[in-house]
Design an enzyme around this catalytic site. Structure first.
Site, PDB file in Angstrom:
ATOM      1  N   ASP A 216      33.340  38.661  19.671  1.00  0.00           N
ATOM      2  CA  ASP A 216      34.016  40.041  18.816  1.00  0.00           C
ATOM      3  C   ASP A 216      33.683  39.863  17.582  1.00  0.00           C
ATOM      4  OD1 ASP A 216      34.846  42.826  19.972  1.00  0.00           O
ATOM      5  OD2 ASP A 216      35.813  42.022  17.775  1.00  0.00           O
ATOM      6  N   GLU A 259      30.860  45.327  19.949  1.00  0.00           N
ATOM      7  CA  GLU A 259      30.011  44.593  19.372  1.00  0.00           C
ATOM      8  C   GLU A 259      30.993  43.050  20.091  1.00  0.00           C
ATOM      9  OE1 GLU A 259      34.206  46.881  18.210  1.00  0.00           O
ATOM     10  OE2 GLU A 259      32.552  47.590  19.013  1.00  0.00           O
TER      11      GLU A 259
END
Length: 365
Positions: A216, A259
């Site tokens: 992430d 993301e």
């Protein structure tokens, strides 16, 4: 052909509604956002409208991840379906034309057979050279016509083969696009989920290891809000490039959503997977981001990564959940780090040990 005035006015009104929604939510007026809100304005896709309304009711706005999810769920599949339908229609048209040519050739062959039968009868009754010459000339003309028809059919079949090969390539392109994230060109979640299921089955069948990385981008939302979505997209592409540079062979790298990224590493043990994760983390951290429009240096970005290895009773989902738990721990422990499930297990064991026992052990040490 001019567009009817009422249709012109109707579509302009829909476009104004779409732009109004974009302005009201202060979203970028990108083609993708406009397409989503135009679909919303038409009301032709109830699922899309319901999803948007529920998200707005809950959050009051649509995040970049929400927009991506809505687009991927309600618009992208329709595009793929339309492209496949278009290619299928062209294939059917091509087949029809070939069948028509075959019918013409079959008709010519029947006619030629009848001409041969007729010539055979005439030969039996030919009394002189002129009669024989007429029969031969008729046979030659028939043969020439057959040859011409055969050449036309051969040319048409050759052209059709090339066209169908091109259509097959088009279908493969459509299939590839449907399984690829357009922003990063990594695999998308749909493809990754299917491939991870296969990788788990292969690992089990061959008794091989399998590792999974879930990662992430750190502080992505604040970065996106500060510098804008275009720069945010640049960040995601940078992470994708770093992943591509550090995976190989049968490894599967994907943009898992927003993301978040995932990498499946077949025939890879946990320690080796930790090394790969560190290489990816370091590759991202060492790249400096610049704003393309101004050349302004925006600093460096970092990612956090969780790593898990397949266990005997694992499913793909349970493997993902453990890697996600490791990713959460990496975020919780300060970000820009890699956490493997062994570290997670050690932390859990340490927390489960009574305080007095830990103090006594420390004194003995």
């Amino acid at each position: 052909m001019p567009v009817p005035r009422d249709e012109h006015e109707r579509t302009l009104a829909l476009a104004e509604i779409a732009l109004g929604q974009i302005k009201a939510l202060a979203e970028p007026a990108s083609p993708r956002n406009f397409e989503i809100w135009y679909h919303y304005a038409t009301g032709y896709n109830p699922g899309l409208n319901q999803s948007i309304n529920e998200t707005l009711a809950k959050k009051g706005t649509l995040s970049e991840a929400d927009i991506e999810n809505i687009y991927a769920t309600y618009i992208a599949p329709n595009r793929v379906s339309e492209q496949i339908d278009s290619v299928g229609a062209r294939v059917l048209d091509e087949i029809k034309q070939v069948l028509d040519m075959i019918d013409v050739a079959a008709g010519s062959a029947t006619t030629y057979s009848e001409s041969l039968a007729d010539a055979s009868k005439k030969l039996e009754h030919a009394k002189d050279g002129d009669g024989l010459r007429g029969v031969i000339e008729a046979l030659v003309q028939g043969a020439e016509q057959m040859e011409l028809n055969n050449k036309k059919l051969e040319a048409r079949l050759s052209a059709s083969r090339q066209e169908i090969e091109q259509l097959q390539n088009n279908l493969e392109t459509v299939r590839s696009e449907s399984l690829t994230d357009p922003l990063t060109t990594l695999s998308n979640r749909k493809f990754f989920d299917a491939e991870l299921d296969k990788a788990v089955a292969v690992a089990r069948a061959k008794n091989e290891p399998l590792a999974l990385l879930m990662s992430d981008v750190d502080h992505f939302k604040s970065f996106n809000d500060k510098f804008g979505h275009l720069t945010g997209d640049q960040v995601l592409r940078l992470v994708a490039i770093s992943m591509k540079q550090n995976v190989k062979g049968k490894d599967i790298a994907a943009r898992y959503g927003g993301e978040e990224f995932a990498v499946a590493l077949p025939n890879t043990r946990l320690d080796a997977a930790m090394t790969v994760a560190e290489q990816i983390r370091h590759a991202v951290m060492t790249k400096e981001l610049m704003k393309r429009s101004s050349g302004e240096r925006l600093g460096r970005i970092t990612i956090s990564i969780g790593v898990a290895a397949l266990r005997p009773n694992d499913t793909a989902q349970s493997l993902i959940e453990r890697a996600d738990a490791c990713l959460y721990r990496a975020k919780h422990n300060g970000r820009n780090r890699v956490v493997g499930e062994e570290e997670l297990a050690a932390d859990a064991k340490d927390r489960a040990t009574p305080v007095a026992t830990r103090i006594a052990a420390a004194r003995v040490a």
